[in-house]
Design a protein around this motif. Structure first.
Motif, mmCIF file in Angstrom:
data_model
loop_
_atom_site.group_PDB
_atom_site.id
_atom_site.type_symbol
_atom_site.label_atom_id
_atom_site.label_comp_id
_atom_site.label_asym_id
_atom_site.label_seq_id
_atom_site.Cartn_x
_atom_site.Cartn_y
_atom_site.Cartn_z
ATOM 1 N N LEU A 73 0.828 -1.197 0.000
ATOM 2 C CA LEU A 73 0.000 0.000 0.000
ATOM 3 C C LEU A 73 0.867 1.254 0.000
ATOM 4 O O LEU A 73 1.985 1.260 0.535
ATOM 5 C CB LEU A 73 -0.933 0.014 1.215
ATOM 6 C CG LEU A 73 -1.967 -1.098 1.304
ATOM 7 C CD1 LEU A 73 -2.791 -0.953 2.579
ATOM 8 C CD2 LEU A 73 -2.890 -1.098 0.092
ATOM 9 N N ASP A 74 0.353 2.322 -0.563
ATOM 10 C CA ASP A 74 1.064 3.597 -0.625
ATOM 11 C C ASP A 74 0.980 4.286 0.736
ATOM 12 O O ASP A 74 -0.044 4.878 1.085
ATOM 13 C CB ASP A 74 0.454 4.481 -1.716
ATOM 14 C CG ASP A 74 1.234 5.772 -1.928
ATOM 15 O OD1 ASP A 74 2.202 6.014 -1.177
ATOM 16 O OD2 ASP A 74 0.869 6.545 -2.830
ATOM 17 N N SER A 75 2.035 4.211 1.509
ATOM 18 C CA SER A 75 2.016 4.733 2.878
ATOM 19 C C SER A 75 2.017 6.252 2.931
ATOM 20 O O SER A 75 1.737 6.831 3.983
ATOM 21 C CB SER A 75 3.223 4.188 3.644
ATOM 22 O OG SER A 75 4.433 4.571 3.014
ATOM 23 N N THR A 76 2.316 6.924 1.816
ATOM 24 C CA THR A 76 2.355 8.386 1.839
ATOM 25 C C THR A 76 0.976 9.000 1.999
ATOM 26 O O THR A 76 0.849 10.137 2.461
ATOM 27 C CB THR A 76 2.991 8.926 0.546
ATOM 28 O OG1 THR A 76 2.200 8.516 -0.585
ATOM 29 C CG2 THR A 76 4.419 8.404 0.380
ATOM 30 N N VAL A 77 -0.052 8.276 1.647
ATOM 31 C CA VAL A 77 -1.413 8.792 1.787
ATOM 32 C C VAL A 77 -2.219 8.014 2.822
ATOM 33 O O VAL A 77 -3.350 8.370 3.134
ATOM 34 C CB VAL A 77 -2.162 8.770 0.428
ATOM 35 C CG1 VAL A 77 -1.544 9.759 -0.537
ATOM 36 C CG2 VAL A 77 -2.170 7.362 -0.172
ATOM 37 N N LEU A 78 -1.629 6.941 3.365
ATOM 38 C CA LEU A 78 -2.332 6.111 4.339
ATOM 39 C C LEU A 78 -2.342 6.792 5.708
ATOM 40 O O LEU A 78 -1.342 7.363 6.149
ATOM 41 C CB LEU A 78 -1.634 4.754 4.440
ATOM 42 C CG LEU A 78 -2.314 3.652 5.254
ATOM 43 C CD1 LEU A 78 -3.610 3.223 4.609
ATOM 44 C CD2 LEU A 78 -1.367 2.448 5.387
ATOM 45 N N LYS A 79 -3.497 6.776 6.386
ATOM 46 C CA LYS A 79 -3.619 7.389 7.709
ATOM 47 C C LYS A 79 -3.736 6.348 8.830
ATOM 48 O O LYS A 79 -3.237 6.557 9.929
ATOM 49 C CB LYS A 79 -4.848 8.302 7.753
ATOM 50 C CG LYS A 79 -4.807 9.440 6.740
ATOM 51 C CD LYS A 79 -3.664 10.393 7.022
ATOM 52 C CE LYS A 79 -3.699 11.619 6.141
ATOM 53 N NZ LYS A 79 -3.392 11.348 4.718
ATOM 54 N N ALA A 80 -4.400 5.233 8.552
ATOM 55 C CA ALA A 80 -4.607 4.186 9.561
ATOM 56 C C ALA A 80 -5.199 2.962 8.881
ATOM 57 O O ALA A 80 -5.398 2.944 7.656
ATOM 58 C CB ALA A 80 -5.518 4.684 10.683
ATOM 59 N N GLY A 81 -5.500 1.946 9.669
ATOM 60 C CA GLY A 81 -6.164 0.750 9.156
ATOM 61 C C GLY A 81 -7.131 0.205 10.191
ATOM 62 O O GLY A 81 -6.837 0.234 11.382
ATOM 63 N N LEU A 82 -8.290 -0.244 9.742
ATOM 64 C CA LEU A 82 -9.264 -0.895 10.619
ATOM 65 C C LEU A 82 -9.338 -2.359 10.224
ATOM 66 O O LEU A 82 -9.481 -2.674 9.040
ATOM 67 C CB LEU A 82 -10.648 -0.260 10.472
ATOM 68 C CG LEU A 82 -11.091 0.752 11.547
ATOM 69 C CD1 LEU A 82 -11.115 0.116 12.919
ATOM 70 C CD2 LEU A 82 -10.211 1.980 11.548
ATOM 71 N N VAL A 83 -9.236 -3.253 11.191
ATOM 72 C CA VAL A 83 -9.270 -4.690 10.905
ATOM 73 C C VAL A 83 -10.505 -5.317 11.538
ATOM 74 O O VAL A 83 -10.748 -5.150 12.739
ATOM 75 C CB VAL A 83 -8.008 -5.404 11.430
ATOM 76 C CG1 VAL A 83 -8.085 -6.908 11.165
ATOM 77 C CG2 VAL A 83 -6.755 -4.821 10.778
#
Length: 644
Positions: free
Chosen positions: A210-220
């Motif tokens: 995944l492109d971490s430059t635009v990633l803010k968080a993740g919900l699992v």
């Protein structure tokens, strides 16, 4: 207390004594039955999962003989997909005499082309709240309960799968978090594992693609992942083991009707292998043909029991041949999936794109060592016999994936692609002229009703709710046929291969039969406690351990004749022989598409395996050269439609 007892009149005392004695006898009989059942259960529990199971299935010849010799069945189920085989299992375990006929192979249609998820449907939960729809909420709760039953009754085929929702805006974090927690809440006691929040760094570590430059968080959150066509085969086999007469490649040509009342009394069926015709009479007939339900409804309306004629284009191909024209109940929609190499997704966690550019939901899921991506939602006017994935649909999925992936998403990475018809339905008794159009707004709930001519129809729904749909259908069958039956037991009934299964079976198989980790894992997770039967075939002849690509080759030591890529897949000659003897495999495509998932996982490699598969099957089933040539041609033509 004793004084009061002493004032009892003698007749009353005798009556009470007699009643107690009778109750004691009944209780004793029931206790004996329960004791016997417990002894059987204990015997099963004491067996090692790697013990060779005592499996005695009737041959196809035996099943055909039973079909022809039975004057009248209690129930005739038409359709061998998830719902049809589920109905056959439910009815047979309630004590009904059941016949099931399937025109092609088990799971040959929609039931092998799902997203492979046993899930409640997070998107339906969102709709339930925004649209204040109790129907949507009921669907989610029902599916969450059934998800638990699938994981319990077929643990070798169904696994818990964590799924991450990448979050790209801070305001979405509380929104998705609350949604996941509500999903957990509505699962109740069937909740698999609690959902949780990941930081940007944690999400990037898990999914480095995944492109971490635009990633803010993740919900699992957690749902179930399963092998759909193998589950379908397990349902068919378990129904047969419980006394049902279940047959593939049996086409219904006409419904049998009472000349006076018009009531449906069974069907005229043709064995597609031999051309022999059978008259199958039944007290109640069930239409469980999924996307093709309208064809049976046409037969039901026709006084002669015949379907409406279908006009084929003179240039019709495998991909364009029409099965049902102008459907009235089914609202056809094509869902396309593609398979990619494993590096497109975390190995142990799926990804969910909650809103694509056109508003759909897109899944990217680890499955059978690859990544399953999809799905599309394309409205259709007609229902094709063999829906296929269009190149534009494949490109749509790839373009959507590129929004999130760092590296280039390449068309040559697509190993396989296919299309299935979504089983979306509108009640034909309530349908209006303006009810057509887009399918995204339709609820994926099911519809069960009895026609004026007494045919029970079950349609719609999804894989996860197959068992509940079957139970409701057989409840309706019991009412229509006025049957006296046992209670439904399918919530807890272990399917073939699940008896005494343990997660340690992989290790036990590797130890006992000296198998590689990959092979023992494959056998454990696809055949469960039936796997030792395949391992015994490996012991009998070492050539049975070879990839099915080498079927019939006497000398495979000549390196120039060996395609070493075929060793990347665990599909062996022994597995093919097992599927013929124990799973009613009748064609090369049955094995390459459905008993194994070879063509779904890698269509190019499956193409190379066609000739070896036909050689083994031809030798086993006595095919002549003409049949073998025809089988090779048809199989290759069909697999070429899988995006290669």
């Amino acid at each position: 207390m004793f004084a009061r007892a002493g004032r009892l009149f003698l007749p009353r005392a005798l009556a009470v004594t007699g009643a107690v004695a009778t109750a004691g006898v009944v209780a004793g009989v029931k206790y004996k039955e329960r004791w016997e059942e417990q002894m059987i259960a204990n015997d099963v529990a004491m067996r090692s999962p790697v013990d060779i199971p005592d499996v005695k299935l009737p041959s196809r010849k035996d099943l055909l003989s039973k079909l022809s010799k039975t004057d009248e069945f209690d129930v005739l189920v038409i359709g061998g997909g998830a719902t049809g085989t589920g109905c056959a299992l439910d009815a047979s375990t309630r004590g009904l005499n059941v016949a099931l006929v399937e025109m092609n192979d088990f799971a040959s249609g929609t039931s092998s082309k799902s997203t492979k998820m046993a899930h409640g449907g997070v998107r339906y939960l969102e709709k339930a709240f925004f649209e204040l729809s109790k129907a949507q909420l009921d669907l989610v709760v029902e599916a969450l309960n059934e998800r638990g039953h699938m994981l319990n009754t077929a643990p070798h085929l169904c696994k818990i799968l964590p799924i991450m929702i990448p979050v790209y805006s801070y305001w979405q974090v509380p929104y998705f978090y609350v949604g996941c927690k509500m999903y957990d809440l509505f699962a109740g006691s069937q909740n698999l594992k609690s959902s949780y929040l990941l930081s940007k760094r944690q999400a990037s570590d898990i999914a480095p693609m995944l492109d971490s430059t635009v990633l803010k968080a993740g919900l699992v959150y957690h749902d179930g992942s399963f092998n759909d066509s193998r589950m379908n085969a397990a349902l068919a086999i378990t129904a047969i083991e419980n006394g049902a007469t279940v047959l593939n490649y049996m086409e219904v040509n006409q419904l049998i009707k009472d000349k006076t009342t018009g009531k449906v009394q069974g069907a005229l069926v043709t064995n597609r292998e031999t051309g022999e015709q059978y008259t199958v009479r039944a007290k109640v007939t069930v239409n469980a043909t999924g996307p093709y339900s309208d064809r049976l409804l046409q037969m039901d309306k026709n006084p002669d029991g015949l379907p409406d004629p279908v006009k084929q284009s003179p240039n019709a191909t495998v991909a364009t041949e029409v099965a049902v024209q102008n459907p009235n109940m089914v609202v056809p929609s094509a869902g396309v999936h593609i398979v990619l190499p494993s590096f497109y997704c975390p190995r142990e966690m799926g990804l969910l794109d909650v809103k694509t550019s056109d508003g759909r939901v897109m899944f990217f899921l680890p499955w059978q060592g690859k990544v399953l991506a999809g799905t599309t939602d394309i409205p259709m006017k007609q229902i094709p016999q063999n829906p296929t994935a269009a190149e534009s649909d494949i490109q749509d999925i790839l373009q959507e994936l590129q929004h999130y992936i760092k590296f280039p998403v390449k068309r040559e990475d697509v190993l396989s692609a296919w299309a299935g018809i979504r089983p979306l339905v509108l009640d034909p008794r309530k349908k209006t002229k303006n009810s057509g159009g887009a399918t995204q707004g339709l609820v994926r709930s099911h519809l069960c009703f009895t026609t004026d001519n007494g045919m029970v129809t079950i349609a719609g729904g999804k894989w996860t709710t197959y068992r509940e749909m079957a139970e409701e259908t057989i409840n309706e069958v019991v009412k229509v046929g006025n049957f006296d039956v046992k209670p439904c037991i399918t919530k807890k009934l272990k399917l073939a291969g699940a008896e005494n299964w343990t997660p340690n079976l992989q290790a036990l198989l590797a130890q006992k039969y000296h198998l590689s980790g990959a092979m023992s894992k494959h056998l454990s997770e696809n055949y469960g406690t039936r796997a030792p039967l395949i391992c015994e075939l490996f012991k009998e002849d070492e050539r049975n351990q070879l990839p099915v690509t080498f079927g019939g080759r006497e000398n495979v030591t000549v390196y120039g004749n060996v395609n070493f890529d075929s060793f990347r897949y665990p599909f062996t000659i022994g597995e093919l022989l097992y599927s013929i003897d124990y799973e009613y495999t009748r064609t090369a495509l049955d094995f390459l598409l459905r008993r194994t998932r070879f063509a779904f996982l890698d269509a190019r490699q499956a193409l190379d395996a066609v000739e070896g598969t036909v050689k083994v099957m031809g030798d086993k089933l006595g095919w002549d050269s003409s049949r073998r040539k025809d089988e090779i041609g048809k199989s290759k033509e069909y697999i070429k439609t899988f995006g290669v």
